[in-house]
Design an enzyme around this catalytic site. Structure first.
Site, PDB file in Angstrom:
ATOM      1  N   LYS A   6      11.338  11.786 128.931  1.00  0.00           N
ATOM      2  CA  LYS A   6      12.755  12.021 128.606  1.00  0.00           C
ATOM      3  C   LYS A   6      12.870  12.740 127.267  1.00  0.00           C
ATOM      4  O   LYS A   6      11.964  12.666 126.421  1.00  0.00           O
ATOM      5  CB  LYS A   6      13.548  10.705 128.543  1.00  0.00           C
ATOM      6  CG  LYS A   6      13.040   9.641 127.553  1.00  0.00           C
ATOM      7  CD  LYS A   6      13.526   9.744 126.135  1.00  0.00           C
ATOM      8  CE  LYS A   6      13.072   8.570 125.272  1.00  0.00           C
ATOM      9  NZ  LYS A   6      13.160   8.790 123.833  1.00  0.00           N
ATOM     10  N   ASP A 138      13.963   1.237 125.988  1.00  0.00           N
ATOM     11  CA  ASP A 138      14.003   2.558 126.621  1.00  0.00           C
ATOM     12  C   ASP A 138      13.632   2.547 128.098  1.00  0.00           C
ATOM     13  O   ASP A 138      13.481   3.605 128.703  1.00  0.00           O
ATOM     14  CB  ASP A 138      12.958   3.458 125.936  1.00  0.00           C
ATOM     15  CG  ASP A 138      13.562   4.277 124.826  1.00  0.00           C
ATOM     16  OD1 ASP A 138      14.753   4.091 124.550  1.00  0.00           O
ATOM     17  OD2 ASP A 138      12.832   5.095 124.260  1.00  0.00           O
TER      18      ASP A 138
HETATM   19  O1  C5P Z   1      12.749  -2.369 122.333  1.00  0.00           O
HETATM   20  P1  C5P Z   1      11.460  -1.735 121.921  1.00  0.00           P
HETATM   21  O2  C5P Z   1      10.311  -2.670 122.037  1.00  0.00           O
HETATM   22  O3  C5P Z   1      11.229  -0.423 122.574  1.00  0.00           O
HETATM   23  O4  C5P Z   1      11.632  -1.399 120.385  1.00  0.00           O
HETATM   24  C1  C5P Z   1      10.567  -1.190 119.498  1.00  0.00           C
HETATM   25  C2  C5P Z   1      11.024  -1.538 118.092  1.00  0.00           C
HETATM   26  O5  C5P Z   1      12.026  -0.606 117.665  1.00  0.00           O
HETATM   27  C3  C5P Z   1      11.690  -2.887 117.993  1.00  0.00           C
HETATM   28  O6  C5P Z   1      10.777  -3.853 117.624  1.00  0.00           O
HETATM   29  C4  C5P Z   1      12.724  -2.711 116.928  1.00  0.00           C
HETATM   30  O7  C5P Z   1      12.141  -2.921 115.676  1.00  0.00           O
HETATM   31  C5  C5P Z   1      13.075  -1.264 116.992  1.00  0.00           C
HETATM   32  N1  C5P Z   1      14.346  -0.980 117.680  1.00  0.00           N
HETATM   33  C6  C5P Z   1      15.540  -1.190 116.998  1.00  0.00           C
HETATM   34  N2  C5P Z   1      16.727  -0.883 117.616  1.00  0.00           N
HETATM   35  C7  C5P Z   1      16.749  -0.368 118.865  1.00  0.00           C
HETATM   36  C8  C5P Z   1      15.545  -0.170 119.566  1.00  0.00           C
HETATM   37  C9  C5P Z   1      14.353  -0.478 118.941  1.00  0.00           C
HETATM   38  O8  C5P Z   1      15.548  -1.643 115.853  1.00  0.00           O
HETATM   39  N3  C5P Z   1      17.925  -0.039 119.419  1.00  0.00           N
END
Ligand code: C5P
Length: 323
Positions: A6, A138
């Site tokens: 993406k 994501d």
């Molecule tokens: O949700 P995911 O594991 O993909 O996110 C990775 C890291 O990115 C999370 O641990 C968080 O610290 C940060 N994050 C965030 N806000 C979001 C998405 C991700 O702070 N909307």
């Protein structure tokens, strides 16, 4: 199954939320660069995973254990969908890691879809959405595909009408960016930024419609104009700015250099995708994109991709409104 990468066509960070995540507004667009995810059930238990990388470049190296999001997706889905036997997963990687192209998330979504299709009875849509959200912010947009509006952590997704067909040149700098690191850097620059309180349903639908409207107005070449045989309009104001740019660009001079190179090569708009490290330039014509790629090639890995629309045959399972 093709697990498409993406691009984020714009990304706004509204602030930090009480749960530590950040409140986002973004549009996801699937593009033709894809990993290949194949899956079979065999005798035994658990999940086995093999990966292969075309070109075996280091930016394709992914773990084969539970720290790989696709493996984690298979483990969760096997249990929650009550599947018997061993899940045998094969990932042919083409999407670089740490690039903001959503490779790991797309692979995980593909695994959820493949295993949901095998489960009897079919798992309820809300279970599939819950697992996607649990796996990462994501993953959900890849269950929809095409052009998708992402709110909340990014996992609250709404399908948008297809963006008129475009080509993009994607270029990678020499270092990957970890999403958590990029958010931490953003926090350092915005110590006071708390996310606004949640929107009411009515306010939300107004916001979605106006956000969508502003994006559609910012299109580089509207389909209608092309259909009427008018010359394509260049983007005046791209509308695809990404709030990570101010922090990620400070990590390496590579970022500004790639941006300049994409602009000089004739891109109609240039932006960072996700929290980087990849940037992309948009082009209306394939030939111009290919020429731009040739000019950028010596700077590092580059790809020409086209936008991929949502597949019409997406199962009703996801319960999303189709345009
Ligand atoms: O949700 P995911 O594991 O993909 O996110 C990775 C890291 O990115 C999370 O641990 C968080 O610290 C940060 N994050 C965030 N806000 C979001 C998405 C991700 O702070 N909307």
């Amino acid at each position: 199954m093709q697990a498409y990468a993406k691009l984020n066509l714009g990304l706004r960070i509204l602030g930090r939320r009480a749960d530590g995540y950040h409140e986002l507004r973004t549009v996801f667009q699937t593009v033709s660069l894809a990993d290949d995810v194949t899956l079979a059930m065999g005798a035994g238990r658990g999940v086995r995973c093999e990966t292969s990388a075309r070109g075996a470049a280091s930016w394709l190296a992914v773990p084969e254990d539970g720290t790989n999001l696709a493996v984690r997706a298979a483990e969760l889905a096997r249990e929650e969908f009550r599947l018997r036997g061993q899940v045998r997963l094969r990932l042919a990687k083409r999407i670089p890691v740490g690039a903001g192209l959503g490779g790991g998330s797309s692979d995980a979504a593909a695994v959820l879809r493949l295993l949901a299709a095998r489960a009897r009875p079919a798992p309820p849509a809300d279970l599939v959405w819950r697992l996607a959200a649990e796996l990462g912010s994501d993953v959900a947009p890849f269950l929809i595909g095409g052009t998708v509006l992402g709110l909340g952590r990014g996992d609250e997704c709404y399908p948008l009408p297809p963006w008129p067909s475009q080509y993009a040149v994607i270029a990678l700098p020499s270092r990957p960016v970890a999403t958590a690191e990029a958010f931490r850097l953003w926090d350092e620059r915005h110590p006071e930024a708390a996310a606004p309180p949640g929107l009411t349903e009515a306010a939300r639908s107004v916001k979605i419609n106006s956000f969508r409207g502003s994006l559609m107005r910012a299109l580089p070449a509207s389909r209608q104009a092309r259909d009427r045989g008018r010359p394509e309009r260049p983007i005046v104001r791209a509308g695809i700015e990404n709030d990570f740019e101010e922090v990620v660009f400070s990590l390496s001079p590579d970022f500004a250099m790639i941006r300049r190179a994409l602009r000089r090569a004739g891109a109609e708009a240039v932006a960072l995708t996700g929290s980087g490290a990849a940037q992309y330039g948009l082009f209306s014509r394939r030939e111009t994109a290919a020429a731009a790629r040739a000019r950028l090639a010596e700077q590092g890995p580059t790809w020409v991709v086209r936008f991929v629309a949502r597949q019409r045959r997406e199962p009703k399972l996801w319960g999303v409104v189709q345009w």
